[in-house]
Design a protein around this motif. Structure first.
Motif, short mmCIF file in Angstrom:
data_model
loop_
_atom_site.label_atom_id
_atom_site.label_comp_id
_atom_site.label_asym_id
_atom_site.label_seq_id
_atom_site.Cartn_x
_atom_site.Cartn_y
_atom_site.Cartn_z
N GLU A 71 54.15 45.88 28.37
CA GLU A 71 54.88 45.96 29.64
C GLU A 71 54.15 46.85 30.64
N SER A 72 53.65 47.98 30.16
CA SER A 72 52.90 48.91 31.02
C SER A 72 51.65 48.22 31.56
N PHE A 73 50.97 47.48 30.69
CA PHE A 73 49.75 46.76 31.10
C PHE A 73 50.09 45.69 32.14
N GLN A 74 51.17 44.93 31.91
CA GLN A 74 51.59 43.89 32.85
C GLN A 74 51.92 44.48 34.22
N ASN A 75 52.54 45.66 34.22
CA ASN A 75 52.86 46.35 35.48
C ASN A 75 51.59 46.74 36.23
N GLU A 76 50.60 47.23 35.48
CA GLU A 76 49.32 47.60 36.10
C GLU A 76 48.63 46.37 36.70
N VAL A 77 48.69 45.25 35.97
CA VAL A 77 48.07 44.00 36.46
C VAL A 77 48.79 43.54 37.73
N ALA A 78 50.12 43.59 37.73
CA ALA A 78 50.91 43.17 38.90
C ALA A 78 50.59 44.06 40.10
N LEU A 79 50.48 45.36 39.87
CA LEU A 79 50.15 46.30 40.95
C LEU A 79 48.75 45.99 41.51
N PHE A 80 47.83 45.74 40.60
CA PHE A 80 46.45 45.40 41.01
C PHE A 80 46.45 44.14 41.87
N GLN A 81 47.20 43.12 41.46
CA GLN A 81 47.25 41.86 42.21
C GLN A 81 47.87 42.06 43.59
N ARG A 82 48.92 42.90 43.67
CA ARG A 82 49.55 43.19 44.97
C ARG A 82 48.58 43.91 45.91
N ARG A 83 47.84 44.87 45.34
CA ARG A 83 46.89 45.62 46.16
C ARG A 83 45.75 44.74 46.66
N ILE A 84 45.31 43.81 45.81
CA ILE A 84 44.24 42.87 46.21
C ILE A 84 44.75 41.99 47.36
N GLN A 85 45.97 41.44 47.17
CA GLN A 85 46.54 40.54 48.18
C GLN A 85 46.79 41.26 49.50
N ALA A 86 47.15 42.55 49.44
CA ALA A 86 47.41 43.32 50.65
C ALA A 86 46.13 43.83 51.30
N GLY A 87 45.00 43.60 50.61
CA GLY A 87 43.71 44.05 51.15
C GLY A 87 43.52 45.54 51.04
N GLY A 88 44.17 46.14 50.08
CA GLY A 88 44.10 47.60 49.91
C GLY A 88 42.96 48.06 49.02
N MET A 89 42.02 47.16 48.71
CA MET A 89 40.88 47.53 47.85
C MET A 89 39.61 46.88 48.37
N THR A 90 38.52 47.61 48.21
CA THR A 90 37.22 46.99 48.52
C THR A 90 36.86 46.08 47.35
N GLN A 91 35.86 45.24 47.54
CA GLN A 91 35.44 44.32 46.47
C GLN A 91 34.97 45.11 45.25
N GLN A 92 34.25 46.20 45.50
CA GLN A 92 33.73 47.01 44.39
C GLN A 92 34.89 47.67 43.63
N GLN A 93 35.88 48.20 44.35
CA GLN A 93 37.05 48.80 43.70
C GLN A 93 37.81 47.76 42.87
N GLY A 94 37.92 46.56 43.44
CA GLY A 94 38.59 45.47 42.74
C GLY A 94 37.89 45.11 41.44
N GLU A 95 36.55 45.02 41.49
CA GLU A 95 35.78 44.68 40.29
C GLU A 95 35.90 45.77 39.23
N THR A 96 35.81 47.03 39.69
CA THR A 96 35.92 48.18 38.76
C THR A 96 37.30 48.19 38.09
N THR A 97 38.35 48.00 38.90
CA THR A 97 39.72 47.99 38.36
C THR A 97 39.91 46.83 37.40
N GLN A 98 39.35 45.69 37.74
CA GLN A 98 39.46 44.50 36.86
C GLN A 98 38.81 44.76 35.51
#
Length: 199
Positions: A71-98
């Motif tokens: 559940e904790s992992f799924q929440n982190e994934v959902a947060l990551f997806q929301r931040r990507i969609q909102a444009g709150g991450m650079t491409q490099q930050q997105g790749e690192t987080t992924q």
């Protein structure tokens, strides 16, 4: 676990064929064979019941822990997806987080596999302990050389029929439970004396 034990116990035959036990001429063994109903024994053996309860508790705790991690992992994934969609991450930050999320997922799967393997090993040890206790008790129970063989009988097992007067399940079960209760009482009194000594 019960099925595994039933099969193992049915196969594990105590053969104490001592040359001294003879009947008639020629010094032949008396051939007295008795049986223990393994289903009845396992359903009523206190050690087995405690082992099953302990195993189920460990399994339940592991399932809960894995559920929380998932559940904790799924929440982190959902947060990551929301931040990507909102444009709150650079491409490099997105790749690192992924990459971090992928590593976390692998760690959870590895933890699950190791924990399941540990539980299986624990179960195998406890199964062996139960069988060893039963066989050791049967050897003591047969010190007077009454029997040449004690076999495990279970419905659908290798023995299809046996006379009721050959069954010794009740006396074996009573002896095993008394022996186990004495061991538990001994451990409790040891723990009490240890705690008293440390005060």
């Amino acid at each position: 676990m019960k099925q595994i034990l039933s099969i193992l116990f049915a196969v594990a035959v105590l053969a104490s064929c001592k040359q001294g036990a003879s009947e008639g001429t020629g010094g032949q063994s008396s051939g007295r064979i008795v049986y223990v109903n393994t289903d009845t024994l396992l359903n009523n053996y206190d050690l087995y019941k405690d082992v099953v309860n302990e195993f189920q508790n460990k399994q339940f705790a592991l399932e809960n822990e894995l559920k929380k991690k998932s559940e904790s992992f799924q929440n982190e994934v959902a947060l990551f997806q929301r931040r990507i969609q909102a444009g709150g991450m650079t491409q490099q930050q997105g790749e690192t987080t992924q990459q971090q999320l992928q590593k976390k997922e692998q760690d959870i799967l590895l933890y699950r596999d190791n924990a399941a393997s540990g539980l299986a090993e624990d179960q195998a040890k406890q199964t062996d302990e139960i069988l060893t206790n039963i066989q050791a008790y049967l050897e003591k129970h047969n010190e007077d050389d009454r029997y040449d063989m004690v076999i495990g009988f279970s419905k659908g097992g290798g023995v299809l029929y046996a006379k009721n007067n050959l069954e010794i399940t009740t006396e074996v079960l009573e002896g095993l439970n008394k022996e186990y209760a004495d061991k538990k009482d001994g451990k409790k009194s040891e723990a009490k004396s240890d705690s008293t000594a440390t005060k």
